[in-house]
Scaffold this motif. Sequence first.
Motif, PDB file in Angstrom:
ATOM      1  N   TRP A 247       9.764  24.966 -18.097  1.00  0.00           N
ATOM      2  CA  TRP A 247       9.370  23.563 -17.936  1.00  0.00           C
ATOM      3  C   TRP A 247      10.117  22.919 -16.767  1.00  0.00           C
ATOM      4  CZ3 TRP A 247       5.936  20.061 -18.477  1.00  0.00           C
ATOM      5  CH2 TRP A 247       6.268  18.715 -18.363  1.00  0.00           C
ATOM      6  N   ASN A 248      11.409  23.204 -16.646  1.00  0.00           N
ATOM      7  CA  ASN A 248      12.181  22.616 -15.547  1.00  0.00           C
ATOM      8  C   ASN A 248      11.635  23.071 -14.194  1.00  0.00           C
ATOM      9  OD1 ASN A 248      13.882  21.229 -17.267  1.00  0.00           O
ATOM     10  ND2 ASN A 248      15.371  22.901 -17.401  1.00  0.00           N
ATOM     11  N   ARG A 249      11.249  24.335 -14.095  1.00  0.00           N
ATOM     12  CA  ARG A 249      10.673  24.831 -12.831  1.00  0.00           C
ATOM     13  C   ARG A 249       9.312  24.180 -12.573  1.00  0.00           C
ATOM     14  NH1 ARG A 249      10.310  31.076 -13.283  1.00  0.00           N
ATOM     15  NH2 ARG A 249       9.244  30.768 -11.280  1.00  0.00           N
ATOM     16  N   PHE A 250       8.490  24.111 -13.642  1.00  0.00           N
ATOM     17  CA  PHE A 250       7.146  23.528 -13.505  1.00  0.00           C
ATOM     18  C   PHE A 250       7.241  22.053 -13.099  1.00  0.00           C
ATOM     19  CE2 PHE A 250       3.336  21.545 -15.503  1.00  0.00           C
ATOM     20  CZ  PHE A 250       2.353  22.257 -14.837  1.00  0.00           C
ATOM     21  N   ARG A 251       8.069  21.309 -13.809  1.00  0.00           N
ATOM     22  CA  ARG A 251       8.222  19.885 -13.521  1.00  0.00           C
ATOM     23  C   ARG A 251       8.859  19.669 -12.155  1.00  0.00           C
ATOM     24  NH1 ARG A 251       5.325  15.712 -15.142  1.00  0.00           N
ATOM     25  NH2 ARG A 251       6.481  13.769 -14.941  1.00  0.00           N
ATOM     26  N   GLY A 252       9.810  20.544 -11.805  1.00  0.00           N
ATOM     27  CA  GLY A 252      10.462  20.420 -10.509  1.00  0.00           C
ATOM     28  C   GLY A 252       9.488  20.592  -9.356  1.00  0.00           C
ATOM     29  N   ALA A 253       8.558  21.565  -9.493  1.00  0.00           N
ATOM     30  CA  ALA A 253       7.560  21.781  -8.446  1.00  0.00           C
ATOM     31  C   ALA A 253       6.669  20.546  -8.294  1.00  0.00           C
ATOM     32  CB  ALA A 253       6.724  23.014  -8.771  1.00  0.00           C
ATOM     33  N   GLN A 254       6.244  19.978  -9.402  1.00  0.00           N
ATOM     34  CA  GLN A 254       5.427  18.755  -9.347  1.00  0.00           C
ATOM     35  C   GLN A 254       6.196  17.610  -8.691  1.00  0.00           C
ATOM     36  OE1 GLN A 254       2.564  17.929 -12.797  1.00  0.00           O
ATOM     37  NE2 GLN A 254       4.252  18.958 -13.813  1.00  0.00           N
ATOM     38  N   ASP A 255       7.460  17.489  -9.051  1.00  0.00           N
ATOM     39  CA  ASP A 255       8.261  16.387  -8.504  1.00  0.00           C
ATOM     40  C   ASP A 255       8.369  16.493  -6.986  1.00  0.00           C
ATOM     41  OD1 ASP A 255       8.593  15.399 -11.016  1.00  0.00           O
ATOM     42  OD2 ASP A 255      10.621  16.207 -11.311  1.00  0.00           O
ATOM     43  N   VAL A 256       8.522  17.732  -6.497  1.00  0.00           N
ATOM     44  CA  VAL A 256       8.611  17.912  -5.036  1.00  0.00           C
ATOM     45  C   VAL A 256       7.326  17.422  -4.365  1.00  0.00           C
ATOM     46  CG1 VAL A 256       8.676  19.652  -3.200  1.00  0.00           C
ATOM     47  CG2 VAL A 256      10.260  19.803  -5.133  1.00  0.00           C
ATOM     48  N   PHE A 257       6.177  17.841  -4.929  1.00  0.00           N
ATOM     49  CA  PHE A 257       4.894  17.446  -4.327  1.00  0.00           C
ATOM     50  C   PHE A 257       4.689  15.940  -4.404  1.00  0.00           C
ATOM     51  CE2 PHE A 257       0.499  16.205  -5.233  1.00  0.00           C
ATOM     52  CZ  PHE A 257      -0.095  16.543  -4.026  1.00  0.00           C
ATOM     53  N   PHE A 258       4.858  15.364  -5.585  1.00  0.00           N
ATOM     54  CA  PHE A 258       4.549  13.945  -5.750  1.00  0.00           C
ATOM     55  C   PHE A 258       5.552  13.049  -5.027  1.00  0.00           C
ATOM     56  CE2 PHE A 258       2.036  15.579  -9.358  1.00  0.00           C
ATOM     57  CZ  PHE A 258       0.833  14.949  -9.068  1.00  0.00           C
ATOM     58  N   ALA A 259       6.797  13.527  -4.869  1.00  0.00           N
ATOM     59  CA  ALA A 259       7.753  12.749  -4.087  1.00  0.00           C
ATOM     60  C   ALA A 259       7.321  12.705  -2.621  1.00  0.00           C
ATOM     61  CB  ALA A 259       9.155  13.356  -4.217  1.00  0.00           C
ATOM     62  N   ALA A 260       6.865  13.868  -2.115  1.00  0.00           N
ATOM     63  CA  ALA A 260       6.389  13.913  -0.728  1.00  0.00           C
ATOM     64  C   ALA A 260       5.146  13.045  -0.569  1.00  0.00           C
ATOM     65  CB  ALA A 260       6.084  15.360  -0.324  1.00  0.00           C
ATOM     66  N   ARG A 261       4.220  13.137  -1.542  1.00  0.00           N
ATOM     67  CA  ARG A 261       3.013  12.319  -1.464  1.00  0.00           C
ATOM     68  C   ARG A 261       3.355  10.835  -1.509  1.00  0.00           C
ATOM     69  NH1 ARG A 261      -1.898  11.571  -5.780  1.00  0.00           N
ATOM     70  NH2 ARG A 261      -0.176  10.581  -6.883  1.00  0.00           N
ATOM     71  N   SER A 262       4.279  10.461  -2.383  1.00  0.00           N
ATOM     72  CA  SER A 262       4.659   9.051  -2.488  1.00  0.00           C
ATOM     73  C   SER A 262       5.251   8.537  -1.193  1.00  0.00           C
ATOM     74  CB  SER A 262       5.669   8.874  -3.635  1.00  0.00           C
ATOM     75  OG  SER A 262       5.075   9.190  -4.876  1.00  0.00           O
ATOM     76  N   SER A 263       6.046   9.396  -0.534  1.00  0.00           N
ATOM     77  CA  SER A 263       6.646   8.994   0.734  1.00  0.00           C
ATOM     78  C   SER A 263       5.576   8.767   1.793  1.00  0.00           C
ATOM     79  CB  SER A 263       7.630  10.067   1.203  1.00  0.00           C
ATOM     80  OG  SER A 263       8.150   9.752   2.474  1.00  0.00           O
ATOM     81  N   VAL A 264       4.618   9.712   1.843  1.00  0.00           N
ATOM     82  CA  VAL A 264       3.534   9.586   2.826  1.00  0.00           C
ATOM     83  C   VAL A 264       2.664   8.375   2.498  1.00  0.00           C
ATOM     84  CG1 VAL A 264       1.418  10.679   3.668  1.00  0.00           C
ATOM     85  CG2 VAL A 264       3.502  12.026   3.410  1.00  0.00           C
ATOM     86  N   PHE A 265       2.349   8.203   1.222  1.00  0.00           N
ATOM     87  CA  PHE A 265       1.501   7.074   0.835  1.00  0.00           C
ATOM     88  C   PHE A 265       2.200   5.739   1.107  1.00  0.00           C
ATOM     89  CE2 PHE A 265      -1.735   8.947  -2.385  1.00  0.00           C
ATOM     90  CZ  PHE A 265      -2.107   9.883  -1.429  1.00  0.00           C
ATOM     91  N   ALA A 266       3.532   5.708   0.947  1.00  0.00           N
ATOM     92  CA  ALA A 266       4.261   4.472   1.226  1.00  0.00           C
ATOM     93  C   ALA A 266       4.139   4.119   2.708  1.00  0.00           C
ATOM     94  CB  ALA A 266       5.721   4.628   0.830  1.00  0.00           C
ATOM     95  N   GLU A 267       4.284   5.152   3.572  1.00  0.00           N
ATOM     96  CA  GLU A 267       4.127   4.916   5.016  1.00  0.00           C
ATOM     97  C   GLU A 267       2.691   4.503   5.323  1.00  0.00           C
ATOM     98  OE1 GLU A 267       5.306   8.433   7.022  1.00  0.00           O
ATOM     99  OE2 GLU A 267       7.390   8.366   6.313  1.00  0.00           O
TER     100      GLU A 267
END
Length: 409
Positions: A247-267
Amino acid sequence: MSSDPWGRVDETGTVYVRTADGEKVVGSWQAGSPEEALAYFERKYEGLVVEIGLLEKRVQTTDLSAKDAQAAIDHLREQVDAHHAVGDLDALRARLDKLVELVEARREERRAQRARQADEARQAKESLVAEAEELARSDQWRVAGERLRALVDTWKGLPRLDRKSDDELWHRFSHARSAFSKRRKAHFAQLDAQREEARKVKEQLVAEAEALSGSTDWGPTAARYRELMAEWKAAGRAQREHEDDLWNRFRGAQDVFFAARSSVFAERDAEQAENLKLKEELAEEAEKLLPITELKAARAAFRSINERWEAIGHVPRDARGRVEGRMHAVDRAIQEAEEAEWRRTNPEARARAEGLTGQLQAAVDKLRGQIEQARAQGNAAKADKLEKELEGRQALLDQALKGLQEFGG
């Protein structure tokens, strides 16, 4: 010769004791006087009295077994029957007989008690067996297992029954425990297999989630992550030692993607907010062209505004319709002005309009003449019919004249 109520000594030194069955020889005394002989054997009698008294007390106040009590009675009876004492031996026999009755009563009482205890033990064991057989069908594995272990401890604390009954009940009890253990073992084996399968599925989901974590294809990837989450939940739980790590690996992978998406979407959101501000300024500039007075100048100005508009990027989706609607309204006003100008300056259209107007005017004039003639002839019905036809032609003529005015003539 010397004597007392219970015995005597003859001239030869022989000692006798008196009983209900007559005199019995006690023994021979040559060491002293007859009185000393009687005193000696009387002391032996007192000794028997003391021993019988002690045995009576033991039987009445202790848990002396019937077997041991009877052996003690038999031993004392042998001494009494041996007639080696001077005293009321019949009274001692009577006391021993009463002791036998008391021991026998105690024996019967204990036998009845043992029977009651055996019956209680049987009922208790039958109850344990019934509960164990009920628990054997339970799916409450932990609770039922603990209860079965407690039943075993209870069973061990109960008295044994006769061998046949005890063996039969124990066989049922043991069989119930074995059946429960077999079902529980099968259940957990199946559970282990399911968890192992869940682990394999989740390993694959983790691998895909980690592979997608660097994607910049935001929409499809986010949708796929939602699908992966649904598949994760449907897969069930893996073994405890694997579940948390997966679960930690699965959730960690999602967090990496959505953090990057959030950063791009914020810009992007910041950029689109600025774009919206610029487009609102252009829409305001375009709206100043209304109403259209100089078509050519308005068209050129709008073209310039639109070129600058197209050079600006996207705006927030929720504001797009509103700001674009303002530009479309100005664009439609210019198009309508262009259509009006075209109609006014088009020679062919003017000629068609003039020709139609002429034809309608001639038709109207002709109908008026026919109406006058009909009325002069007194044909009112024909005149009324022609009047209605005249109304329709006159309406068409009025409409054609209005269109002709748009051409400036």
